[in-house]
Write an enzyme that holds these catalytic residues in place. Structure first.
Site, PDB file in Angstrom:
ATOM      1  N   SER A  63       0.786  -1.341   0.010  1.00  0.00           N
ATOM      2  CA  SER A  63      -0.096   0.134  -0.062  1.00  0.00           C
ATOM      3  C   SER A  63       0.754   1.241  -0.069  1.00  0.00           C
ATOM      4  O   SER A  63       0.238   2.370  -0.263  1.00  0.00           O
ATOM      5  CB  SER A  63      -0.985   0.075   1.031  1.00  0.00           C
ATOM      6  OG  SER A  63      -1.944  -0.936   0.885  1.00  0.00           O
ATOM      7  N   LYS A  66       0.250   3.525  -3.038  1.00  0.00           N
ATOM      8  CA  LYS A  66      -0.945   4.204  -3.074  1.00  0.00           C
ATOM      9  C   LYS A  66      -0.380   5.721  -3.253  1.00  0.00           C
ATOM     10  O   LYS A  66      -0.900   6.391  -4.347  1.00  0.00           O
ATOM     11  CB  LYS A  66      -1.917   4.048  -2.330  1.00  0.00           C
ATOM     12  CG  LYS A  66      -2.264   2.362  -2.045  1.00  0.00           C
ATOM     13  CD  LYS A  66      -3.062   2.240  -0.965  1.00  0.00           C
ATOM     14  CE  LYS A  66      -3.814   0.743  -0.964  1.00  0.00           C
ATOM     15  NZ  LYS A  66      -4.568   0.344   0.126  1.00  0.00           N
ATOM     16  N   TYR A 188      -3.161  -2.926 -10.628  1.00  0.00           N
ATOM     17  CA  TYR A 188      -3.096  -2.535  -9.019  1.00  0.00           C
ATOM     18  C   TYR A 188      -2.352  -3.645  -8.271  1.00  0.00           C
ATOM     19  O   TYR A 188      -1.333  -3.372  -7.547  1.00  0.00           O
ATOM     20  CB  TYR A 188      -4.593  -2.628  -8.242  1.00  0.00           C
ATOM     21  CG  TYR A 188      -4.453  -2.380  -6.745  1.00  0.00           C
ATOM     22  CD1 TYR A 188      -4.797  -3.706  -6.290  1.00  0.00           C
ATOM     23  CD2 TYR A 188      -4.093  -1.278  -6.179  1.00  0.00           C
ATOM     24  CE1 TYR A 188      -4.956  -3.730  -4.760  1.00  0.00           C
ATOM     25  CE2 TYR A 188      -3.972  -1.455  -4.750  1.00  0.00           C
ATOM     26  CZ  TYR A 188      -4.387  -2.453  -4.006  1.00  0.00           C
ATOM     27  OH  TYR A 188      -4.056  -2.478  -2.662  1.00  0.00           O
ATOM     28  N   TYR A 240      -4.907   4.604   7.795  1.00  0.00           N
ATOM     29  CA  TYR A 240      -6.328   3.910   7.835  1.00  0.00           C
ATOM     30  C   TYR A 240      -7.180   4.258   9.379  1.00  0.00           C
ATOM     31  O   TYR A 240      -6.902   5.468   9.538  1.00  0.00           O
ATOM     32  CB  TYR A 240      -6.132   2.413   7.854  1.00  0.00           C
ATOM     33  CG  TYR A 240      -5.398   1.929   6.662  1.00  0.00           C
ATOM     34  CD1 TYR A 240      -4.236   1.230   6.905  1.00  0.00           C
ATOM     35  CD2 TYR A 240      -5.739   2.483   5.334  1.00  0.00           C
ATOM     36  CE1 TYR A 240      -3.473   0.833   5.572  1.00  0.00           C
ATOM     37  CE2 TYR A 240      -4.999   2.185   4.058  1.00  0.00           C
ATOM     38  CZ  TYR A 240      -3.989   1.156   4.386  1.00  0.00           C
ATOM     39  OH  TYR A 240      -3.147   0.719   3.306  1.00  0.00           O
ATOM     40  N   VAL A 258       1.295  -3.677   4.015  1.00  0.00           N
ATOM     41  CA  VAL A 258       1.172  -5.194   4.691  1.00  0.00           C
ATOM     42  C   VAL A 258       2.435  -5.969   4.549  1.00  0.00           C
ATOM     43  O   VAL A 258       2.567  -6.891   5.121  1.00  0.00           O
ATOM     44  CB  VAL A 258      -0.227  -5.834   4.263  1.00  0.00           C
ATOM     45  CG1 VAL A 258      -1.186  -5.380   4.613  1.00  0.00           C
ATOM     46  CG2 VAL A 258      -0.130  -5.928   2.713  1.00  0.00           C
TER      47      VAL A 258
HETATM   48  O1  DON Z   1      -4.560  -4.958  -1.646  1.00  0.00           O
HETATM   49  C1  DON Z   1      -3.986  -5.467  -0.668  1.00  0.00           C
HETATM   50  O2  DON Z   1      -4.691  -5.824   0.258  1.00  0.00           O
HETATM   51  C2  DON Z   1      -2.537  -5.408  -0.505  1.00  0.00           C
HETATM   52  N1  DON Z   1      -1.931  -5.642  -1.943  1.00  0.00           N
HETATM   53  C3  DON Z   1      -2.175  -4.032  -0.081  1.00  0.00           C
HETATM   54  C4  DON Z   1      -2.774  -3.714   1.453  1.00  0.00           C
HETATM   55  C5  DON Z   1      -1.975  -2.890   2.122  1.00  0.00           C
HETATM   56  O3  DON Z   1      -0.657  -2.987   2.149  1.00  0.00           O
HETATM   57  C6  DON Z   1      -2.645  -2.487   3.496  1.00  0.00           C
HETATM   58  N2  DON Z   1      -1.506  -1.479   4.173  1.00  0.00           N
HETATM   59  N3  DON Z   1      -1.417  -1.627   5.450  1.00  0.00           N
END
Ligand code: DON
Length: 389
Positions: A63, A66, A188, A240, A258
């Site tokens: 993320s 983003k 994405y 978040y 993540v």
């Molecule tokens: O789309 C997803 O769930 C992961 N590729 C990225 C989510 C993420 O990194 C949330 N941040 N903490």
């Protein structure tokens, strides 16, 4: 030896013993990541990267991609087009919440998955391969080197990313994303699978901290206004449903991922990045948060820390045979201009008839409103006041 690295190392040692949290388990390759990795990097205005710990270990950006994809979308399409499709309000919900604005279907903000998928759909055009290449090139410019994609992590997420596919179809049903849903959501997944080190992330953060200019390469990657917009959204939404407590405790616009990566910004001062895979219930790195809390507290990086310099420009008065020269230095903000006008009034109000020259040539930065104030003051002095920049 530089004095900064030992200070960073000391912070790292303080948090190393904290083994709370758990690695992300919904993407197979992330679940297998060694949990004890720990790294930390900082980049200042001269572009020197200070890093400690596992600073050469590569991980997928997830993320933290983003904000940079948002920057590309804003650079390409502008605020109105982008924020017609995605909001800028903190959602207070988890990053993978399936919640869209009633009626319009707009996601709350570009930092949650729904908003990031929408932004990714806006940031590039063409096939998934062409879009992925555009995004990878942009993130490489923020990092100052060519970044690659971890194909295994990408395939793992593409095979298991059912929730994100559902979000993408919901977005398509509201016209938030156009064209082929698979093209957008695969792009994405690929942006999230871009490989970085904590050193790369700190340079990327610093590029945002310095108004869109990469302090290592000197390249302007995005417009200053775009960098400011991205950092603003990070400040309110980047962590978040922990974003409010984060701004209270740390006070640095940030974005977590993540894989355990975390990027934070001290505007016009530093780009910071940490890497430690164990996450808390919000999906934010436990040790990363602790490192940034210490950094903010010990190194004065909280964005709401008072900074007198912005209201106190450098002023040096030189008396010469030809008159008085007022040398300005540092940054001249609107608040500082008021101080300069006070000095000029004192000088021109004195008995002497000598002319006064305002020399602004050494200013590092001058806000247009501040210069307007000075020029207005010149006009009131009937020719005795002069200005050079
Ligand atoms: O789309 C997803 O769930 C992961 N590729 C990225 C989510 C993420 O990194 C949330 N941040 N903490």
């Amino acid at each position: 030896m530089d004095p900064i690295a030992p200070m960073l190392e000391a912070v790292l040692q303080e948090v190393r013993e904290d083994t709370s949290g758990a690695v992300a388990d919904y993407i197979p390759q992330l679940a297998a990541a060694p949990p004890d990795r720990l790294a930390f990097a900082v980049v200042g205005p001269r572009g020197h990267v200070f890093s400690v710990g596992d600073d050469e270990v590569a991980f997928t950006i997830q993320s933290v991609s983003k904000p940079f994809v948002l920057a590309l979308a804003l650079e390409r399409l502008g605020r109105d087009a982008v924020f017609a499709r995605v909001g800028v309000e903190p959602s207070g919900e988890p990053f993978n919440a399936i919640s869209l604005e009633a009626g319009t279907g707009r996601p709350a903000n570009p930092m949650v998955n729904a908003g990031a998928i929408a932004t990714s759909g806006l940031a590039a055009e063409g096939s998934a391969a062409e879009r992925s290449s555009t995004l990878r090139d942009t993130l490489s410019r923020f990092a100052g080197r060519s970044l690659s994609i971890d194909e295994e992590v990408y395939l793992g997420e593409s095979e298991t990313g059912h929730r994100n596919r559902a979000l993408a179809h919901l977005l398509r049903s509201h016209g938030i994303i156009d064209g082929d849903v698979t093209t957008v959501v695969e792009t994405y997944f690929r942006q999230c699978s871009i490989l970085v080190t904590v050193r790369d992330l700190s340079v990327m953060a610093a590029t945002l901290a310095f108004g869109g200019v990469n302090p290592v390469t000197g390249e302007r990657v995005v417009r200053e206004a775009v960098a400011r917009d991205v950092v603003s959204v990070m400040a309110s939404c980047g962590m978040y449903d922990y974003s409010g407590e984060w701004m209270l405790r740390v006070g640095m616009p940030a974005k977590s991922g993540v894989s355990g990566d975390l990027m934070a910004i001290a505007p016009s001062q530093f780009g910071v990045a940490t890497f430690s895979p164990r996450l808390d219930r919000h999906g934010n790195s436990v040790r990363g948060i602790r490192v940034l809390e210490r950094l903010s507290e010990e190194f004065g990086m909280h964005v709401f820390e008072p900074h007198e310099s912005i209201a106190e420009p450098g002023i040096r008065i030189e008396r010469t045979d030809g008159g008085v020269i007022v040398h300005l230095g540092g940054e001249l903000a609107f608040s500082g201009a008021a101080r300069v006008v006070g000095v000029l009034r004192d000088l021109t109000g004195a008995d002497s008839e000598s002319d006064v020259l305002v020399d602004a040539s050494a200013l590092a930065r001058a806000h247009p409103a501040a210069l307007s104030v000075l020029r207005a003051q010149l006009e009131t002095e009937g020719g005795r006041l002069h200005f050079t920049q």
